[in-house]
Design a protein around this motif. Sequence first.
Motif, PDB file in Angstrom:
ATOM      1  N   LYS A  48       0.894  -1.198  -0.110  1.00 31.97           N
ATOM      2  CA  LYS A  48       0.204  -0.007   0.037  1.00 31.97           C
ATOM      3  C   LYS A  48       0.917   1.456   0.050  1.00 31.97           C
ATOM      4  CE  LYS A  48      -1.820  -1.193   4.136  1.00 31.97           C
ATOM      5  NZ  LYS A  48      -1.040  -2.415   4.323  1.00 31.97           N
ATOM      6  N   SER A  49       1.895   1.262   0.924  1.00 36.49           N
ATOM      7  CA  SER A  49       2.733   2.535   0.886  1.00 36.49           C
ATOM      8  C   SER A  49       3.452   2.622  -0.442  1.00 36.49           C
ATOM      9  CB  SER A  49       3.528   2.230   2.085  1.00 36.49           C
ATOM     10  OG  SER A  49       3.009   2.242   3.456  1.00 36.49           O
ATOM     11  N   THR A  50       3.890   1.222  -0.991  1.00 36.09           N
ATOM     12  CA  THR A  50       4.529   1.652  -2.220  1.00 36.09           C
ATOM     13  C   THR A  50       3.866   2.290  -3.297  1.00 36.09           C
ATOM     14  OG1 THR A  50       5.908  -0.649  -1.429  1.00 36.09           O
ATOM     15  CG2 THR A  50       5.658  -0.057  -3.880  1.00 36.09           C
ATOM     16  N   LEU A  51       2.601   2.030  -3.298  1.00 30.99           N
ATOM     17  CA  LEU A  51       1.804   2.406  -4.354  1.00 30.99           C
ATOM     18  C   LEU A  51       1.572   3.979  -4.070  1.00 30.99           C
ATOM     19  CD1 LEU A  51       0.168   2.251  -6.708  1.00 30.99           C
ATOM     20  CD2 LEU A  51      -1.743   1.437  -5.552  1.00 30.99           C
ATOM     21  N   ALA A 212      -2.334 -10.017  -0.221  1.00 29.00           N
ATOM     22  CA  ALA A 212      -1.296 -10.226   0.272  1.00 29.00           C
ATOM     23  C   ALA A 212      -0.241 -10.135  -0.941  1.00 29.00           C
ATOM     24  CB  ALA A 212      -1.032 -11.470   1.061  1.00 29.00           C
ATOM     25  N   ARG A 213       1.132  -9.741  -0.582  1.00 31.94           N
ATOM     26  CA  ARG A 213       2.116  -9.602  -1.356  1.00 31.94           C
ATOM     27  C   ARG A 213       2.173 -10.981  -2.532  1.00 31.94           C
ATOM     28  NH1 ARG A 213       7.308  -9.094   1.263  1.00 31.94           N
ATOM     29  NH2 ARG A 213       7.917 -11.078   0.403  1.00 31.94           N
ATOM     30  N   PRO A 214       2.506 -10.702  -3.615  1.00 32.90           N
ATOM     31  CA  PRO A 214       2.529  -9.418  -4.487  1.00 32.90           C
ATOM     32  C   PRO A 214       1.138  -8.761  -4.382  1.00 32.90           C
ATOM     33  CG  PRO A 214       2.690 -11.205  -5.961  1.00 32.90           C
ATOM     34  CD  PRO A 214       2.887 -11.750  -4.553  1.00 32.90           C
TER      35      PRO A 214
HETATM   36  N1  LIG Z   1      12.677   0.834  -0.170  1.00 32.30           N
HETATM   37  C1  LIG Z   1      12.355  -0.461  -0.197  1.00 32.30           C
HETATM   38  N2  LIG Z   1      13.326  -1.495  -0.526  1.00 32.30           N
HETATM   39  C2  LIG Z   1      13.052  -2.620  -0.550  1.00 32.30           C
HETATM   40  N3  LIG Z   1      11.879  -3.184  -0.211  1.00 32.30           N
HETATM   41  C3  LIG Z   1      10.772  -2.576   0.025  1.00 32.30           C
HETATM   42  C4  LIG Z   1      11.020  -1.187   0.179  1.00 32.30           C
HETATM   43  N4  LIG Z   1       9.967  -0.614   0.606  1.00 32.30           N
HETATM   44  C5  LIG Z   1       8.893  -1.607   0.912  1.00 32.30           C
HETATM   45  N5  LIG Z   1       9.617  -2.789   0.427  1.00 32.30           N
HETATM   46  C6  LIG Z   1       8.873  -4.061   0.489  1.00 32.30           C
HETATM   47  O1  LIG Z   1       7.769  -3.945  -0.284  1.00 32.30           O
HETATM   48  C7  LIG Z   1       6.785  -4.645   0.133  1.00 32.30           C
HETATM   49  C8  LIG Z   1       5.322  -3.833   0.604  1.00 32.30           C
HETATM   50  O2  LIG Z   1       5.931  -2.855   1.327  1.00 32.30           O
HETATM   51  P1  LIG Z   1       4.949  -1.602   1.775  1.00 32.30           P
HETATM   52  O3  LIG Z   1       4.404  -0.849   0.710  1.00 32.30           O
HETATM   53  O4  LIG Z   1       5.638  -0.577   2.913  1.00 32.30           O
HETATM   54  O5  LIG Z   1       3.729  -2.208   2.620  1.00 32.30           O
HETATM   55  P2  LIG Z   1       2.420  -1.729   3.338  1.00 32.30           P
HETATM   56  O6  LIG Z   1       2.403  -0.424   3.301  1.00 32.30           O
HETATM   57  O7  LIG Z   1       1.354  -2.302   2.607  1.00 32.30           O
HETATM   58  O8  LIG Z   1       2.410  -2.529   4.553  1.00 32.30           O
HETATM   59  C9  LIG Z   1       7.209  -5.152   1.726  1.00 32.30           C
HETATM   60  O9  LIG Z   1       7.723  -6.581   1.531  1.00 32.30           O
HETATM   61  C10 LIG Z   1       8.476  -4.240   1.929  1.00 32.30           C
HETATM   62  O10 LIG Z   1       9.472  -5.333   2.709  1.00 32.30           O
END
Ligand SMILES: Nc1ncnc2c1ncn2[C@@H]1O[C@H](COP(=O)(O)OP(=O)(O)O)[C@@H](O)[C@H]1O
Lengths: 262, 297
Positions: A48-51, A212-214
């Motif tokens: 979610k944060s990634t998006l 869940a991931r992916p």
């Molecule tokens: N900067 C980064 N480098 C490598 N892996 C990352 C990074 N940021 C997030 N991840 C990985 O990407 C996945 C999704 O993370 P994230 O988007 O933070 O999830 P959420 O916000 O849904 O909890 C996780 O497995 C995390 O470990």
Amino acid sequence: MNPPLVICSDVGKAWQTADTPVVALEGINLGIARREFVVFLGPSGCGKSTLLYLIAGLEQATSGTIESGGARVTGPGTDRGLIFQESSLFPWMTVGENVTFGLKLQGVAALERRQVAAGLLRKVGLGDVAHKRPDQLSGGMRQRAAMARALALRPEVLLLDEPFAALDVQTRSKMQQFLVEVWRDSGASMLFVTHHIDEAVALADRVVVFTARPGRIKSVVPIDLPRPRDPRSPAFHALSDHLTDLLRDEVDRAFAEQERVR
Amino acid sequence: MRALLLAAGSGPPRQAASVQPTRMAQAVTVAGWWLLSLGLFAGMWEVAWAFGWADPLLLPPPHVFLRNFADQAQFFVSSDVVGEESSAGALRSLAMTVVASSLRVVAGLLLGFVCSVTLGLLIRYFKLLGNLTLPTITLLAPISPIAWLPVAIFIFGIGNPPAIFMVFISLFFVMTLSTISQIDSVSRTYLNVGAIMGASRRQLFLHVIIPAILPSLFMVLRMNLFGAWMVVLVAEATGVGSGLGQIVMLARNTFNSSLSFFTMTLIGVTGFLFDIALRQIQRRVLFWVPPSAVGRL
Ligand SMILES: Nc1ncnc2c1ncn2[C@@H]1O[C@H](COP(=O)(O)OP(=O)(O)O)[C@@H](O)[C@H]1O
Ligand SMILES: [Mg+2]
């Protein structure tokens, strides 16, 4: 109908780590309308944060494209504001200076900035705190100040990454009501990340449920409840139960994977 | 001299009082422990002397080496020529010696701090500069500042410049590397906020990175303060000019143990006052760092 403000087309993101790439997101297709309140709901670690960071332009997608306001996103822009989970105010600036930091970067004069800061702080329900240091504010007040800072640049969409996660339950529900007011009078779209089901139902026009991931989009649930919403109403409960069912498998899968990794 | 010791003893309580004006009792307690600690140390020494365990010629107790102020102060001459009897203004000469050493420390630290932080920032701002200079800096950093003493004298000869250079060099490489590592560890969130608010690279350095790294850099500066004092004394003792180091050397050469301990007391008190001064500066310049973190070394 107007075209969506933010458009994600087949977006994917793989994080490059030391050994294998971690696929955080896959095949995300999503449009967010102007003035819409969209909540991303999913188990922790689903991307979610990634998006949100991809839309903010802080990170680059490894596949697909993201558009905002008709233009392709290649980096951060002041049309998109971002509010972080943790307190992100600079401790070396007063609250007022923090709030108008973006304006300072744009070369707005100090006197005007002070006036704008006062107005913005009033808008987010903070009284006379412009001269205070961030560590003199409570957690809830700091997040309001962070909101004021984002609003200062008049973004078209506000991205919020679990902004209330660190707050206690009472403060959190106050902040939710307050966020709805800010949303109403700023006219911006809201993209709000949470893993709290009740928070999603309380806020959203639409809830986007992630696997869940992916992370993929599992389903999109419209929340057609009138506002202000009563968390004790049967309709609220029905939606929250529905989301709980949708999430259960994913949480189990995320949990199983964590166990396997360990 | 006794007044000086008392002033040193009441230093920290005064500082504590200004942090928390309501905690008078705490300040008194701190002052008490200071007096007790110093008293115990001096007392043990005096006892050793009274029982004849400590040779009064080699280890004169505090009441001996602090007693005859004028006797001691005659060696501190304002003319920069050590050993010459000073006829008048003993206190003035003494103060000038202390000030001479102090100014060298201040000048060296100031130059070192500004130059190294600037270089560290430039290295991270311009990648090419980093590639060109970092390997050399990394190699030069572990060389003990004392090893630079001949170089200082070759380049600068005699007088203030070599002493200042020594302080400068004792700080420069450590501080440059420290600046770089601090820049690399600036919180991702702060950088993201800067980027989101539309900061250019230059603005990011100016408004985010510099304020974010300053507190830890100031800590590094404080930790190097005692090193700087060490280096300046060595530089002065080796014939660079005047100052406390020169007096230490004189005491050694003339076998004057009283003068030696007297000078050591001066050095201790001056170094201590320096640390207090740096803390005060830190509290005012870095107002956002909580006082508890400032006190921690
Ligand atoms: N900067 C980064 N480098 C490598 N892996 C990352 C990074 N940021 C997030 N991840 C990985 O990407 C996945 C999704 O993370 P994230 O988007 O933070 O999830 P959420 O916000 O849904 O909890 C996780 O497995 C995390 O470990
Ligand atoms: Mg997250």
